[in-house]
Design a protein around this motif. Structure first.
Motif, PDB file in Angstrom:
ATOM      1  N   ILE A 169      47.763 103.573  30.628  1.00 16.12           N
ATOM      2  CA  ILE A 169      47.259 103.797  29.262  1.00 16.12           C
ATOM      3  C   ILE A 169      47.361 105.274  28.889  1.00 16.12           C
ATOM      4  O   ILE A 169      47.892 105.626  27.839  1.00 16.12           O
ATOM      5  CB  ILE A 169      45.795 103.299  29.139  1.00 16.12           C
ATOM      6  CG1 ILE A 169      45.736 101.777  29.315  1.00 16.12           C
ATOM      7  CG2 ILE A 169      45.190 103.729  27.794  1.00 16.12           C
ATOM      8  CD1 ILE A 169      44.315 101.195  29.374  1.00 16.12           C
ATOM      9  N   VAL A 201      54.423  95.761  24.056  1.00 20.41           N
ATOM     10  CA  VAL A 201      52.978  95.839  23.839  1.00 20.41           C
ATOM     11  C   VAL A 201      52.481  97.118  24.505  1.00 20.41           C
ATOM     12  O   VAL A 201      52.845  97.399  25.653  1.00 20.41           O
ATOM     13  CB  VAL A 201      52.273  94.609  24.472  1.00 20.41           C
ATOM     14  CG1 VAL A 201      50.754  94.751  24.417  1.00 20.41           C
ATOM     15  CG2 VAL A 201      52.718  93.318  23.798  1.00 20.41           C
ATOM     16  N   GLU A 223      47.410  99.718  26.535  1.00 21.04           N
ATOM     17  CA  GLU A 223      45.981  99.535  26.225  1.00 21.04           C
ATOM     18  C   GLU A 223      45.687  98.192  25.563  1.00 21.04           C
ATOM     19  O   GLU A 223      44.540  97.764  25.496  1.00 21.04           O
ATOM     20  CB  GLU A 223      45.435 100.684  25.365  1.00 21.04           C
ATOM     21  CG  GLU A 223      46.163 100.933  24.052  1.00 21.04           C
ATOM     22  CD  GLU A 223      47.246 102.001  24.185  1.00 21.04           C
ATOM     23  OE1 GLU A 223      47.872 102.078  25.263  1.00 21.04           O
ATOM     24  OE2 GLU A 223      47.456 102.738  23.212  1.00 21.04           O
ATOM     25  N   ASP A 224      46.743  97.532  25.055  1.00 16.98           N
ATOM     26  CA  ASP A 224      46.545  96.234  24.405  1.00 16.98           C
ATOM     27  C   ASP A 224      46.927  95.061  25.290  1.00 16.98           C
ATOM     28  O   ASP A 224      46.913  93.901  24.851  1.00 16.98           O
ATOM     29  CB  ASP A 224      47.391  96.167  23.113  1.00 16.98           C
ATOM     30  CG  ASP A 224      46.990  97.232  22.118  1.00 16.98           C
ATOM     31  OD1 ASP A 224      45.783  97.580  22.091  1.00 16.98           O
ATOM     32  OD2 ASP A 224      47.854  97.738  21.387  1.00 16.98           O
ATOM     33  N   THR A 262      43.292  91.279  28.123  1.00 21.09           N
ATOM     34  CA  THR A 262      42.408  90.735  27.098  1.00 21.09           C
ATOM     35  C   THR A 262      41.039  90.314  27.642  1.00 21.09           C
ATOM     36  O   THR A 262      40.077  90.215  26.896  1.00 21.09           O
ATOM     37  CB  THR A 262      43.071  89.510  26.425  1.00 21.09           C
ATOM     38  OG1 THR A 262      43.493  88.608  27.453  1.00 21.09           O
ATOM     39  CG2 THR A 262      44.295  89.929  25.609  1.00 21.09           C
ATOM     40  N   ASN A 317      45.657  88.267  30.025  1.00 19.01           N
ATOM     41  CA  ASN A 317      46.443  89.252  29.291  1.00 19.01           C
ATOM     42  C   ASN A 317      47.262  88.567  28.208  1.00 19.01           C
ATOM     43  O   ASN A 317      47.135  87.358  28.012  1.00 19.01           O
ATOM     44  CB  ASN A 317      47.340  90.041  30.260  1.00 19.01           C
ATOM     45  CG  ASN A 317      48.227  89.113  31.080  1.00 19.01           C
ATOM     46  OD1 ASN A 317      48.902  88.243  30.535  1.00 19.01           O
ATOM     47  ND2 ASN A 317      48.195  89.291  32.399  1.00 19.01           N
ATOM     48  N   VAL A 318      48.075  89.374  27.520  1.00 18.85           N
ATOM     49  CA  VAL A 318      48.804  88.855  26.346  1.00 18.85           C
ATOM     50  C   VAL A 318      50.004  87.987  26.697  1.00 18.85           C
ATOM     51  O   VAL A 318      50.628  87.420  25.801  1.00 18.85           O
ATOM     52  CB  VAL A 318      49.305  90.020  25.448  1.00 18.85           C
ATOM     53  CG1 VAL A 318      48.138  90.826  24.903  1.00 18.85           C
ATOM     54  CG2 VAL A 318      50.266  90.927  26.218  1.00 18.85           C
ATOM     55  N   THR A 338      37.828  94.705  30.487  1.00 21.97           N
ATOM     56  CA  THR A 338      39.213  95.137  30.723  1.00 21.97           C
ATOM     57  C   THR A 338      39.196  96.651  30.903  1.00 21.97           C
ATOM     58  O   THR A 338      38.230  97.309  30.508  1.00 21.97           O
ATOM     59  CB  THR A 338      40.120  94.836  29.506  1.00 21.97           C
ATOM     60  OG1 THR A 338      39.635  95.616  28.393  1.00 21.97           O
ATOM     61  CG2 THR A 338      40.125  93.366  29.138  1.00 21.97           C
ATOM     62  N   GLN A 388      39.777 106.204  23.181  1.00 19.17           N
ATOM     63  CA  GLN A 388      40.522 107.032  22.233  1.00 19.17           C
ATOM     64  C   GLN A 388      39.671 108.149  21.625  1.00 19.17           C
ATOM     65  O   GLN A 388      40.107 109.301  21.551  1.00 19.17           O
ATOM     66  CB  GLN A 388      41.093 106.151  21.114  1.00 19.17           C
ATOM     67  CG  GLN A 388      42.063 106.907  20.229  1.00 19.17           C
ATOM     68  CD  GLN A 388      42.862 105.983  19.310  1.00 19.17           C
ATOM     69  OE1 GLN A 388      42.551 104.795  19.186  1.00 19.17           O
ATOM     70  NE2 GLN A 388      43.872 106.522  18.684  1.00 19.17           N
TER      71      GLN A 388
END
Ligand SMILES: Cc1cc2nc3c(=O)[nH]c(=O)nc-3n(C[C@H](O)[C@H](O)[C@H](O)COP(=O)(O)OP(=O)(O)OC[C@H]3O[C@@H](n4cnc5c(N)ncnc54)[C@H](O)[C@@H]3O)c2cc1C
Ligand code: FES
Ligand code: FES
Lengths: 298, 161
Positions: free
Chosen positions: A128, A145, A148-149, A152, A157-158, A223, A228
């Motif tokens: 990240i 992706v 950091e995204d 989930t 995860n995505v 997660t 930020q």
């Protein structure tokens, strides 16, 4: 162990086909240091393991003027065994050096660590803060992706069924930059983080002020977290205790730690502050070209 | 049911072909199929290092490797360390230094020490403890193991000069 089939394709397209055909009962196998244990204990019940270690695209390890490309199946020892990566992407190699012991590092990949998506996974905060972008291939093509995204929920995860993580791309490092990752554990090695922090900083010409910073936290939420606001709090500020304390306070705000056998929520929150100070200072030292007095685990 | 596969590997310098199912670990294949029972099983989940072997020059926990993944690999196990009846320096130092009690962990520690000394011929105590942190011993308390590793390193250095 459960009865399953095994395939080791050399073409990325074959791997995707095999994974897609099985409707979710096929699992990619990288180093197997998470997966084999999960199958043995019955936590996962795959009918097919698709070994991804023979696919060229997942074995890329390429450091160039436009950044670093890290294939998803590259084992930890190869990453920290490349001195230029240790210099430029120190947080990443700090992570790779403390994932398990030496035997684990012979097999364990960063891609597997990310796809296993544990809240305390040691590579993810580093991915990240270094601006990692995950390149994902699937039956419907390729998508990207931000690191950091990617995760989930714990273990989630995505990735959709049939999708494969191919590589993680990192932008080239700015001048006067440094990064570091460290975790707090009761032992010096072979343990799961109570709290962990990764940070990447860019300093100005005088090396007395932050131009920008990225901070990420492990083991304090469902997660790994990109803090930020904590990094942004350092932008334009002088390098001193006060500015770092403000960043630590901002990081504590977004953490939602739990109380478990490794520590209470209060303890974890306190550790965020302690680790942020140490990690930022180490990243600053690296940016200044100073020696860092750090032994993994301390 | 998944069919058995033929796996071809080099083990301690000799080519071996064996049959195994995808669900068998390399540890199981070594012990149960090939009869190489020097490699031990402690935890079966990567924590204890008793099953350490070298695979293509790297130390690995053979309980976390599938036997089918060893296709084409060059393996070295504890059976390949001694030369005939002649123990190598690491084995000798463990024996002389009483760096073992029950001995279950010992093949793993010796294989891991072989890898350490190939990478770093003169490790410090701290480097030894770090490199061996994936090997657990419930009997010795580790000090004698660390001393044996230091002793083996010194002997190899002395022999090399
Ligand atoms: C003794 C021991 C100590 C450990 N210590 C640590 C530690 O200190 N810190 C830490 O963070 N972890 C630790 N781990 C966990 C593990 O070693 C790491 O998470 C490792 O990085 C996983 O990588 P792998 O290549 O072995 O993944 P695998 O086990 O092969 O895969 C992990 C998961 O990701 C999936 N996957 C793998 N590759 C892909 C891909 N390319 N695309 C999509 N999905 C994929 C698999 O299907 C599986 O679900 C430890 C494990 C053991 C056994
Ligand atoms: S039996 Fe393999 S690490 Fe314990
Ligand atoms: S000698 Fe018994 S476990 Fe080490």
């Amino acid at each position: 162990m459960r009865d399953f089939e095994y395939e080791a394709p050399t073409a990325l397209s074959t791997a995707i086909e095999l994974l897609a055909q099985q409707n979710g009962s096929a699992k990619p196998l990288a180093g197997g240091t998470d997966l084999i244990d999960h199958v043995r204990t019955g936590r996962l019940e795959p009918d097919l393991l698709v070994d991804v270690k023979k696919i060229d695209e997942l074995n890329v390890l390429d450091l160039g003027s436009d950044g670093l490309r890290l294939g998803a199946a590259v084992p930890c020892y190869k990453i920290y065994g490349t001195p230029e990566i240790s210099q430029q992407y120190a947080a990443l190699t700090d992570s790779c050096r403390i994932i398990g012991g030496i035997q684990i590092q012979s097999r364990a990949s960063v891609g597997g660590n990310l796809c296993n998506s544990g809240p305390a996974a040691d590579s993810i905060p580093s991915l990240i803060v270094l601006g990692g972008v995950c390149v994902i291939a699937g039956p419907n093509g390729t998508r990207e992706v931000a690191a950091e995204d990617f995760c989930t929920a714990p273990g989630k995860n995505v990735l959709e069924a049939g999708e494969l993580l191919v590589e993680i791309k990192f932008p080239a490092r700015a001048a006067n930059s440094g990064s570091h990752y460290r975790r707090f554990i009761p032992r010096n090695e072979m343990d799961i983080a109570v709290v962990s922090v990764g940070a990447s900083v860019v300093l100005d010409e005088s090396k007395e002020n932050f131009v920008s910073a990225r901070i990420a936290l492990g083991a304090v939420a469902a997660t790994p977290l990109f803090a930020q606001a904590a990094g942004d709090a350092l932008a334009g500020q002088p390098v001193n205790e006060e500015s770092i304390a403000k960043a630590a306070a901002a990081a504590k705000e977004i953490a939602t730690p739990i109380t478990d056998m490794r520590g209470t929520a209060e303890y974890r929150t306190h550790l965020i502050g302690v680790l942020i100070e140490r990690v930022i200072n180490a990243a600053v030292s690296q940016a200044r070209g100073e020696a860092i007095c750090y032994k993994p685990g301390h | 049911m998944a069919k058995k596969r033929v796996v071809t590997t080099t083990i301690n310098g000799d080519t071996h072909e064996f049959l195994c199912k995808p669900q068998q670990t390399l540890l199981e294949a070594l012990r149960d199929v090939l009869g190489l029972t020097g490699t031990k099983e402690g935890c079966s989940n990567g924590n204890c290092g008793a099953c350490t072997v070298q695979m293509d020059g790297r130390p690995v926990d053979s309980c976390l490797v599938l036997a089918v993944e060893a296709e084409g690999a060059d393996l070295k196990t504890i059976e390949g360390v001694a030369c005939g009846n002649h123990l190598d320096e690491v084995q000798g130092a463990f024996l002389e230094g009483a760096a073992l009690q029950c001995g279950i962990c010992t093949p793993g520690f010796i294989m891991q020490t072989e890898s350490l000394l190939e990478e770093n011929a003169t490790p410090s105590e701290e480097e030894i403890r770090f490199y061996l942190s994936g090997n657990l011993c419930r009997c010795t308390g580790y000090d004698k193991i660390v001393k044996a590793v230091q002793c083996a390193a010194e002997q190899r250095q002395a022999a090399a000069t």
